[in-house]
Design a protein around this motif. Structure first.
Motif, PDB file in Angstrom:
ATOM      1  N   THR A 118       1.059  -1.183   0.164  1.00 42.00           N
ATOM      2  CA  THR A 118      -0.089   0.157   0.000  1.00 42.00           C
ATOM      3  C   THR A 118       0.739   1.281   0.019  1.00 42.00           C
ATOM      4  OG1 THR A 118      -1.767  -1.055   1.254  1.00 42.00           O
ATOM      5  CG2 THR A 118      -1.765   1.314   1.248  1.00 42.00           C
ATOM      6  N   GLN A 181      -7.822  -6.993  -1.811  1.00 44.01           N
ATOM      7  CA  GLN A 181      -7.935  -5.488  -1.717  1.00 44.01           C
ATOM      8  C   GLN A 181      -9.144  -4.806  -2.047  1.00 44.01           C
ATOM      9  OE1 GLN A 181      -8.075  -2.991  -4.360  1.00 44.01           O
ATOM     10  NE2 GLN A 181      -7.124  -1.413  -3.350  1.00 44.01           N
ATOM     11  N   ARG A 182      -9.913  -5.291  -2.906  1.00 40.83           N
ATOM     12  CA  ARG A 182     -11.496  -4.711  -3.019  1.00 40.83           C
ATOM     13  C   ARG A 182     -12.442  -5.061  -1.736  1.00 40.83           C
ATOM     14  NH1 ARG A 182     -10.808  -6.805  -8.402  1.00 40.83           N
ATOM     15  NH2 ARG A 182     -12.062  -8.592  -7.709  1.00 40.83           N
ATOM     16  N   VAL A 184     -11.144  -5.536   1.487  1.00 41.48           N
ATOM     17  CA  VAL A 184     -10.445  -4.504   2.421  1.00 41.48           C
ATOM     18  C   VAL A 184     -11.234  -3.128   2.039  1.00 41.48           C
ATOM     19  CG1 VAL A 184      -8.729  -3.295   3.544  1.00 41.48           C
ATOM     20  CG2 VAL A 184      -8.719  -5.807   2.801  1.00 41.48           C
ATOM     21  N   ARG A 185     -11.301  -2.706   1.041  1.00 37.04           N
ATOM     22  CA  ARG A 185     -11.551  -1.279   0.796  1.00 37.04           C
ATOM     23  C   ARG A 185     -13.111  -1.094   1.058  1.00 37.04           C
ATOM     24  NH1 ARG A 185      -8.141   2.257  -1.889  1.00 37.04           N
ATOM     25  NH2 ARG A 185     -10.034   3.651  -2.487  1.00 37.04           N
ATOM     26  N   ARG A 186     -13.910  -1.834   0.785  1.00 32.03           N
ATOM     27  CA  ARG A 186     -15.400  -2.126   1.029  1.00 32.03           C
ATOM     28  C   ARG A 186     -15.613  -2.115   2.534  1.00 32.03           C
ATOM     29  NH1 ARG A 186     -16.119  -5.709  -3.435  1.00 32.03           N
ATOM     30  NH2 ARG A 186     -16.147  -7.306  -1.912  1.00 32.03           N
ATOM     31  N   LEU A 188     -13.635  -1.008   4.831  1.00 31.45           N
ATOM     32  CA  LEU A 188     -13.092   0.248   5.556  1.00 31.45           C
ATOM     33  C   LEU A 188     -14.222   1.280   4.897  1.00 31.45           C
ATOM     34  CD1 LEU A 188      -9.223   0.067   5.219  1.00 31.45           C
ATOM     35  CD2 LEU A 188     -10.720  -0.500   7.144  1.00 31.45           C
ATOM     36  N   LEU A 190     -14.246   2.660   2.075  1.00 33.71           N
ATOM     37  CA  LEU A 190     -13.477   3.516   1.206  1.00 33.71           C
ATOM     38  C   LEU A 190     -14.244   3.230  -0.298  1.00 33.71           C
ATOM     39  CD1 LEU A 190      -9.746   2.744   2.077  1.00 33.71           C
ATOM     40  CD2 LEU A 190     -11.267   4.469   2.686  1.00 33.71           C
ATOM     41  N   PRO A 192     -14.221   2.817  -4.483  1.00 28.39           N
ATOM     42  CA  PRO A 192     -13.282   1.968  -5.463  1.00 28.39           C
ATOM     43  C   PRO A 192     -12.223   2.984  -5.942  1.00 28.39           C
ATOM     44  CG  PRO A 192     -15.699   1.562  -6.110  1.00 28.39           C
ATOM     45  CD  PRO A 192     -15.612   2.632  -4.872  1.00 28.39           C
ATOM     46  N   MET A 193     -11.299   2.120  -6.382  1.00 32.71           N
ATOM     47  CA  MET A 193     -10.150   2.982  -6.632  1.00 32.71           C
ATOM     48  C   MET A 193     -10.429   3.456  -8.129  1.00 32.71           C
ATOM     49  SD  MET A 193      -6.530   0.683  -5.923  1.00 32.71           S
ATOM     50  CE  MET A 193      -7.070  -0.780  -6.989  1.00 32.71           C
ATOM     51  N   GLU A 197      -5.269   5.341  -9.713  1.00 36.01           N
ATOM     52  CA  GLU A 197      -4.929   4.406  -8.647  1.00 36.01           C
ATOM     53  C   GLU A 197      -4.674   3.170  -8.638  1.00 36.01           C
ATOM     54  OE1 GLU A 197      -6.834   7.228  -4.857  1.00 36.01           O
ATOM     55  OE2 GLU A 197      -8.228   5.685  -5.688  1.00 36.01           O
ATOM     56  N   ARG A 198      -5.618   2.472  -9.550  1.00 31.93           N
ATOM     57  CA  ARG A 198      -5.604   1.039  -9.786  1.00 31.93           C
ATOM     58  C   ARG A 198      -4.399   0.681 -10.703  1.00 31.93           C
ATOM     59  NH1 ARG A 198      -8.780  -3.784 -10.624  1.00 31.93           N
ATOM     60  NH2 ARG A 198      -8.384  -4.884 -12.355  1.00 31.93           N
TER      61      ARG A 198
END
Length: 345
Positions: A118, A181-182, A184-186, A188, A190, A192-193, A197-198
């Motif tokens: 990260t 990774q997707r 963990v973002r959901r 938290l 956050l 989508p990238m 960023e992707r």
């Protein structure tokens, strides 16, 4: 009498020509001034753009804390293995070592890699290979530590089962990088990238995947050599040797090494196929005009990590010498006056 009109006519022509040239000159001067003003304006706009670009470049440069944070993270993980985790692992029995290698060690490695990955994916003008240097060294150290934990662990059929399980774990972790990774973002909250960023994340992930494959193959070969060649130094380097027993059977160690290499090659092929469908394009660590410098750095880093791993498994005192969970069984506590008074009261 004719000379006067002619003279007047000549004077009129000369005056008209002079006025015409003066008007042209004035027009040319004005046009030149406009062109000069426009060129100055263009120059000013270019200077502003260059200033903005330099300010953006400076804003993407990491600060002092952010620059050394990945190294501090890696040093923390390495020191925890050197001074406590491996020493505690040696005190376990065969089944406990098996469970530790299957469940605990992967969690430690995955969390450290996620933090470093990260950080390397942040916006920066630094090339991705340079940003991922700590991540590459992290892979080298913990891949080799993991293989030596296997060599120091269970014997017989359980060792072969452990090799198969670790290969499946490697495959599972490789093909689930992007879904994890997707998720963990959901988790938290956050968003989508973005496309940018992707792209940065995939570039770092491609370097990490190639580094992981190379480090794992090197770790398999190095661990087998350590287990076979360092038996005479068993009082210094503890790789599960029996101090009074016979040396490890070389044929058995070579067979386990070949099995691990075959499973690693198979898992790498499957992982690359799956990651390609996920949109990941693997990037060679030797790509670019600095490939020979990068190759030399990889060689020196691998030698440095081998030295660190040997020190990790060497017989040495640690600051956490505890026989049990009771604090009074820890030497670092009982050797102090307060600890001695507390435990002897």
């Amino acid at each position: 009498m004719l000379d006067v009109p002619i003279t007047v006519f000549q004077i009129g022509i000369m005056t008209s020509i002079t006025a015409l040239f003066k008007g042209k000159k004035r027009q040319i001067v004005q046009e030149g001034g406009l062109e000069l003003q426009s060129s100055n304006a263009t120059t000013d706009e270019g200077a502003v753009e260059r200033n903005n670009e330099s300010e953006n470049a400076e804003s993407t440069e990491p600060g002092m804390v952010a620059k050394y944070a990945p190294f501090v993270v890696m040093l923390t993980y390495v020191c925890s293995f050197i001074f406590y985790i491996v020493s505690a692992f040696k005190a376990l029995d065969a089944h406990q070592k098996f469970m530790f290698r299957v469940f605990v060690h992967p969690v430690i490695v995955v969390t450290g890699e996620a933090i470093l990955r990260t950080d390397a994916a942040h916006v920066s003008s630094i090339p991705p290979q340079i940003k991922a240097l700590n991540l590459i060294q992290f892979d080298m150290y913990f891949q080799l530590c993991g293989r030596l934990l296997m060599a120091s662990g269970p014997e017989g059929e359980l060792a072969g089962v452990l090799v198969v399980i670790v290969a499946l774990q490697e495959l599972l972790m490789r093909v689930t990088y992007l879904p994890k990774q997707r998720f963990v973002r959901r988790l938290l909250g956050l968003p989508p990238m973005s496309a940018e960023e992707r792209a940065r994340f995939l570039e770092v992930l491609s370097i990490d995947s190639v580094s992981s494959m190379q480090s794992e193959i090197a770790a398999i070969l190095i661990a087998a050599c350590f287990k076979i060649l360092l038996y005479d130094q068993r009082l210094l380097f503890d790789f599960g040797f029996n101090p009074t027993g016979p040396p490890p059977v070389a044929n058995r160690e070579v067979a386990l090494m070949l099995l691990a290499l075959a499973l690693e090659a198979l898992s790498d092929c499957v992982a690359m196929a799956v990651q390609t469908k996920q949109g990941l394009r693997l990037k060679s660590l030797w790509a670019g005009h600095r490939r020979w410098e990068m190759a030399l750095w990889l060689l020196l880093s691998q030698c440095l990590m081998c030295g660190l791993v040997l020190y990790t498994f060497a017989a040495k005192p640690t600051f956490l010498q505890c026989a049990s969970a009771d604090l009074c069984t820890c030497d670092f506590f009982t050797d102090t006056p307060i600890g001695s008074a507390w435990c002897n009261c």
